[in-house]
Design a protein around this motif. Sequence first.
Motif, PDB file in Angstrom:
ATOM      1  N   ASN A   7       8.727  12.293   4.172  1.00  0.00           N
ATOM      2  CA  ASN A   7       7.140  12.514   4.540  1.00  0.00           C
ATOM      3  C   ASN A   7       6.401  11.993   3.115  1.00  0.00           C
ATOM      4  O   ASN A   7       5.265  11.297   3.644  1.00  0.00           O
ATOM      5  CB  ASN A   7       6.929  14.022   4.584  1.00  0.00           C
ATOM      6  N   ASN A   8       6.553  12.044   1.955  1.00  0.00           N
ATOM      7  CA  ASN A   8       5.940  11.623   1.061  1.00  0.00           C
ATOM      8  C   ASN A   8       5.940   9.921   1.108  1.00  0.00           C
ATOM      9  O   ASN A   8       4.948   9.115   0.671  1.00  0.00           O
ATOM     10  CB  ASN A   8       6.948  11.793  -0.329  1.00  0.00           C
ATOM     11  N   ALA A   9       7.133   9.411   1.284  1.00  0.00           N
ATOM     12  CA  ALA A   9       7.209   7.902   1.626  1.00  0.00           C
ATOM     13  C   ALA A   9       6.303   7.507   2.719  1.00  0.00           C
ATOM     14  O   ALA A   9       5.414   6.362   2.594  1.00  0.00           O
ATOM     15  CB  ALA A   9       8.602   7.320   2.013  1.00  0.00           C
ATOM     16  N   TYR A  10       6.290   8.201   3.828  1.00  0.00           N
ATOM     17  CA  TYR A  10       5.307   7.776   5.032  1.00  0.00           C
ATOM     18  C   TYR A  10       4.059   8.059   4.683  1.00  0.00           C
ATOM     19  O   TYR A  10       3.156   7.039   5.137  1.00  0.00           O
ATOM     20  CB  TYR A  10       5.905   8.842   6.113  1.00  0.00           C
ATOM     21  N   VAL A  11       3.633   8.832   3.822  1.00  0.00           N
ATOM     22  CA  VAL A  11       2.048   9.363   3.521  1.00  0.00           C
ATOM     23  C   VAL A  11       1.725   8.250   2.688  1.00  0.00           C
ATOM     24  O   VAL A  11       0.670   7.488   2.639  1.00  0.00           O
ATOM     25  CB  VAL A  11       1.823  10.440   3.217  1.00  0.00           C
ATOM     26  N   PHE A  12       2.489   7.754   1.605  1.00  0.00           N
ATOM     27  CA  PHE A  12       2.208   6.819   0.585  1.00  0.00           C
ATOM     28  C   PHE A  12       2.192   5.334   1.567  1.00  0.00           C
ATOM     29  O   PHE A  12       1.260   4.523   1.073  1.00  0.00           O
ATOM     30  CB  PHE A  12       3.413   6.808  -0.536  1.00  0.00           C
ATOM     31  N   ARG A  13       3.177   5.070   2.256  1.00  0.00           N
ATOM     32  CA  ARG A  13       2.982   3.440   3.082  1.00  0.00           C
ATOM     33  C   ARG A  13       1.835   3.514   3.700  1.00  0.00           C
ATOM     34  O   ARG A  13       1.196   2.726   3.634  1.00  0.00           O
ATOM     35  CB  ARG A  13       4.168   3.547   3.741  1.00  0.00           C
ATOM     36  N   TRP A  14       1.222   4.760   4.748  1.00  0.00           N
ATOM     37  CA  TRP A  14      -0.003   4.670   5.287  1.00  0.00           C
ATOM     38  C   TRP A  14      -1.079   4.584   4.585  1.00  0.00           C
ATOM     39  O   TRP A  14      -2.248   3.910   4.773  1.00  0.00           O
ATOM     40  CB  TRP A  14       0.221   5.801   6.426  1.00  0.00           C
ATOM     41  N   SER A  15      -1.067   5.318   3.418  1.00  0.00           N
ATOM     42  CA  SER A  15      -2.088   5.407   2.601  1.00  0.00           C
ATOM     43  C   SER A  15      -2.502   4.018   1.811  1.00  0.00           C
ATOM     44  O   SER A  15      -3.690   3.398   1.825  1.00  0.00           O
ATOM     45  CB  SER A  15      -2.075   6.319   1.398  1.00  0.00           C
ATOM     46  N   PHE A  16      -1.578   3.269   1.454  1.00  0.00           N
ATOM     47  CA  PHE A  16      -1.466   2.062   0.866  1.00  0.00           C
ATOM     48  C   PHE A  16      -2.188   1.061   1.934  1.00  0.00           C
ATOM     49  O   PHE A  16      -3.016  -0.070   1.695  1.00  0.00           O
ATOM     50  CB  PHE A  16      -0.178   1.573   0.529  1.00  0.00           C
ATOM     51  N   ILE A  17      -1.548   1.018   3.222  1.00  0.00           N
ATOM     52  CA  ILE A  17      -1.881   0.214   4.212  1.00  0.00           C
ATOM     53  C   ILE A  17      -3.560   0.469   4.685  1.00  0.00           C
ATOM     54  O   ILE A  17      -4.416  -0.549   4.579  1.00  0.00           O
ATOM     55  CB  ILE A  17      -1.284   0.516   5.489  1.00  0.00           C
ATOM     56  N   GLN A  18      -3.995   1.687   4.291  1.00  0.00           N
ATOM     57  CA  GLN A  18      -5.399   1.980   4.622  1.00  0.00           C
ATOM     58  C   GLN A  18      -6.359   1.590   3.499  1.00  0.00           C
ATOM     59  O   GLN A  18      -7.449   1.001   3.809  1.00  0.00           O
ATOM     60  CB  GLN A  18      -5.504   3.499   5.043  1.00  0.00           C
ATOM     61  N   ILE A  19      -5.814   1.681   2.274  1.00  0.00           N
ATOM     62  CA  ILE A  19      -6.683   1.001   1.256  1.00  0.00           C
ATOM     63  C   ILE A  19      -6.723  -0.318   1.200  1.00  0.00           C
ATOM     64  O   ILE A  19      -7.648  -0.762   1.076  1.00  0.00           O
ATOM     65  CB  ILE A  19      -5.817   1.702  -0.007  1.00  0.00           C
ATOM     66  N   LEU A  20      -5.683  -0.951   1.776  1.00  0.00           N
ATOM     67  CA  LEU A  20      -5.753  -2.385   1.922  1.00  0.00           C
ATOM     68  C   LEU A  20      -6.682  -2.893   3.067  1.00  0.00           C
ATOM     69  O   LEU A  20      -7.470  -3.723   2.949  1.00  0.00           O
ATOM     70  CB  LEU A  20      -4.197  -3.076   2.206  1.00  0.00           C
TER      71      LEU A  20
END
Length: 193
Positions: free
Chosen positions: A152-165
Amino acid sequence: MDYKVHIDAGKEDCYFQYVQPGATFYASYQVLKGGDGMCGFAVRHPNGQIVHPYEWRQSAEYADQTSSGGYYAVCIDNQFSRFAGKLVNLYLSVIRYDMWEKYAKEVEELDMNIKNFTHSIQFVERNINDILQYQYHSRARESRDYNLLQDNNAYVFRWSFIQILAIAATGTLQVYFVRKLFEVKDNSSKTRI
């Protein structure tokens, strides 16, 4: 014996455990990580009969209190999952309660009256084995929960990074077009009035 095994997608792995006649055989599994978190589990008796049929579950267990002896086959099946491998915690236990009875008979032959003591020891040993099985299940649940938290942590981190970009790219694009809108072109040609 406590094992953590990886079962590839579309595969089945079988493990064999020798059990002496009269011993208690216990097997259980729990899927820790991967795919939908479920796989098949079956136990085959030494005579070839399937005593615990396949069920697609997250965890299961099987116990044979008075085994006739031989090699039990414990199979973990991941054939329904075509893309995801699974990390499975497998627990196998063979307990020989008949050894306590043999010990009690030897003590009686020596004319010692410690029958109550022997029963107390047997009771304590059975409780300890039950506690060990409970601890195994608790550790397996804890391990599965920890792996779920990491995923879950990896999933949230990945999607947060994509949204920031995406937000940064959108903001940059907006600034570019707004500047382009107010850009004044310098006409070098002279106009007549």
